[in-house]
Design a protein around this motif. Structure first.
Motif, mmCIF file in Angstrom:
data_model
loop_
_atom_site.group_PDB
_atom_site.id
_atom_site.type_symbol
_atom_site.label_atom_id
_atom_site.label_comp_id
_atom_site.label_asym_id
_atom_site.label_seq_id
_atom_site.Cartn_x
_atom_site.Cartn_y
_atom_site.Cartn_z
ATOM 1 N N LEU A 28 0.860 -1.332 -0.086
ATOM 2 C CA LEU A 28 -0.100 -0.008 0.072
ATOM 3 C C LEU A 28 1.037 1.191 -0.043
ATOM 4 N N GLU A 29 0.414 2.406 -0.752
ATOM 5 C CA GLU A 29 1.034 3.494 -0.688
ATOM 6 C C GLU A 29 -0.121 4.818 -0.428
ATOM 7 N N VAL A 30 0.323 5.426 0.533
ATOM 8 C CA VAL A 30 -0.643 6.590 0.760
ATOM 9 C C VAL A 30 0.067 7.887 0.149
ATOM 10 N N ASN A 31 -0.962 8.506 -0.744
ATOM 11 C CA ASN A 31 -0.610 10.029 -1.637
ATOM 12 C C ASN A 31 -1.827 10.824 -1.800
ATOM 13 N N ASP A 32 -1.667 11.573 -2.347
ATOM 14 C CA ASP A 32 -2.567 12.425 -2.719
ATOM 15 C C ASP A 32 -2.865 12.288 -4.372
ATOM 16 N N TYR A 33 -3.317 11.435 -4.870
ATOM 17 C CA TYR A 33 -3.359 11.177 -6.308
ATOM 18 C C TYR A 33 -4.321 11.951 -7.116
ATOM 19 N N ASN A 34 -5.087 12.803 -6.541
ATOM 20 C CA ASN A 34 -6.112 13.657 -7.574
ATOM 21 C C ASN A 34 -5.477 15.383 -6.950
ATOM 22 N N PHE A 35 -4.711 15.466 -6.291
ATOM 23 C CA PHE A 35 -4.331 16.815 -5.755
ATOM 24 C C PHE A 35 -5.131 17.530 -5.272
ATOM 25 N N ASP A 36 -6.141 16.981 -4.382
ATOM 26 C CA ASP A 36 -7.321 17.786 -3.888
ATOM 27 C C ASP A 36 -6.901 18.251 -2.261
ATOM 28 N N LYS A 88 4.144 7.552 -11.442
ATOM 29 C CA LYS A 88 4.893 8.754 -10.745
ATOM 30 C C LYS A 88 4.187 9.918 -10.716
ATOM 31 N N ILE A 89 4.016 10.727 -9.379
ATOM 32 C CA ILE A 89 3.252 11.869 -9.128
ATOM 33 C C ILE A 89 4.049 13.144 -9.303
ATOM 34 N N ASP A 90 3.573 13.947 -10.020
ATOM 35 C CA ASP A 90 4.244 15.296 -10.212
ATOM 36 C C ASP A 90 3.294 16.283 -9.476
ATOM 37 N N LYS A 91 3.502 16.770 -8.364
ATOM 38 C CA LYS A 91 2.850 17.529 -7.574
ATOM 39 C C LYS A 91 2.727 19.006 -8.171
ATOM 40 N N ILE A 92 3.955 19.404 -8.893
ATOM 41 C CA ILE A 92 4.173 20.671 -9.265
ATOM 42 C C ILE A 92 3.106 20.722 -10.547
ATOM 43 N N LYS A 93 3.285 19.917 -11.677
ATOM 44 C CA LYS A 93 2.506 19.692 -12.604
ATOM 45 C C LYS A 93 1.079 19.295 -12.546
ATOM 46 N N LYS A 94 0.831 18.585 -11.343
ATOM 47 C CA LYS A 94 -0.395 17.956 -10.980
ATOM 48 C C LYS A 94 -0.665 16.943 -11.923
ATOM 49 N N LYS A 117 -12.482 18.408 -12.074
ATOM 50 C CA LYS A 117 -12.047 17.242 -11.501
ATOM 51 C C LYS A 117 -12.063 15.928 -11.987
ATOM 52 N N LYS A 118 -12.176 15.952 -13.276
ATOM 53 C CA LYS A 118 -12.194 14.582 -14.163
ATOM 54 C C LYS A 118 -10.934 14.223 -14.711
ATOM 55 N N LEU A 119 -10.575 13.047 -14.559
ATOM 56 C CA LEU A 119 -9.158 12.444 -15.260
ATOM 57 C C LEU A 119 -9.463 12.492 -16.675
ATOM 58 N N ILE A 120 -8.218 13.214 -17.383
ATOM 59 C CA ILE A 120 -8.042 13.249 -18.561
ATOM 60 C C ILE A 120 -6.694 12.875 -19.044
ATOM 61 N N LEU A 121 -6.649 12.247 -20.090
ATOM 62 C CA LEU A 121 -5.485 11.896 -20.739
ATOM 63 C C LEU A 121 -4.552 13.348 -21.238
ATOM 64 N N SER A 122 -3.472 13.603 -20.895
ATOM 65 C CA SER A 122 -2.678 14.923 -21.190
ATOM 66 C C SER A 122 -1.962 14.606 -22.565
ATOM 67 N N LYS A 123 -1.283 13.426 -22.519
ATOM 68 C CA LYS A 123 -0.502 13.296 -23.697
ATOM 69 C C LYS A 123 0.020 11.815 -23.561
ATOM 70 N N THR A 124 0.394 11.141 -24.319
ATOM 71 C CA THR A 124 0.967 9.935 -24.555
ATOM 72 C C THR A 124 2.347 9.941 -25.711
ATOM 73 N N GLN A 125 3.244 9.248 -25.109
ATOM 74 C CA GLN A 125 4.436 9.085 -25.690
ATOM 75 C C GLN A 125 5.024 7.563 -25.975
ATOM 76 N N SER A 126 5.583 7.259 -26.776
ATOM 77 C CA SER A 126 6.017 5.763 -27.271
ATOM 78 C C SER A 126 7.517 6.173 -27.716
ATOM 79 N N TYR A 127 8.417 5.484 -27.157
ATOM 80 C CA TYR A 127 9.895 5.338 -27.542
ATOM 81 C C TYR A 127 10.458 4.085 -27.521
#
Length: 127
Positions: A28-36, A88-94, A117-127
């Motif tokens: 288990l991991e505790v964190n603020d996954y939706n930045f609220d 990975k969580i980026d709290k600055i970029k949320k 406050k709905k989850l959306i796909l911001s971008k996707t990358q493949s490499y």
């Protein structure tokens, strides 16, 4: 899994938490996954194949119901990873970043929350 609210004493039973089918240990991991500002949590374990990435099941605290809701992919997006992996969580970029491997390629999906406050796909990358 049971969760007890320390303020109200109310117990929430969370059924069907994903577990490894090969017996790999879940954590288990505790964190603020939706930045609220509220504490959320995730259950995670290494994948059942070669164990190259970690699969996350994320639970978001709902302050109205005082319960945890499973965070699911929105149906109107097509992420490269079909589950939350190596989150990975980026709290600055949320943002939440999920990374996986498919064939000979690595994929990264970056998720964020819109103004509603709905989850959306911001971008996707493949490499």
């Amino acid at each position: 899994m049971e969760n007890k609210n320390s303020k109200t004493g109310q117990i929430q039973v969370i059924n069907n938490v994903e577990a490894s089918i090969t017996g790999k240990q879940s954590r288990l991991e505790v964190n603020d996954y939706n930045f609220d500002g509220f504490t959320d949590f995730a259950s995670f374990h290494t994948d059942d194949g070669m164990g190259v990435y970690t699969i996350y099941e994320i639970f978001i605290f709902n302050p109205k119901t005082k319960q945890f809701d499973s965070l699911n992919f929105p149906s109107n997006f097509s992420p490269k990873c079909d589950m939350f992996c190596d989150v990975k969580i980026d709290k600055i970029k949320k943002t939440l970043t999920s990374s996986c491997r498919g064939g000979a390629r690595n994929h990264t999906d970056v998720w964020k929350y819109d103004k509603n406050k709905k989850l959306i796909l911001s971008k996707t990358q493949s490499y």
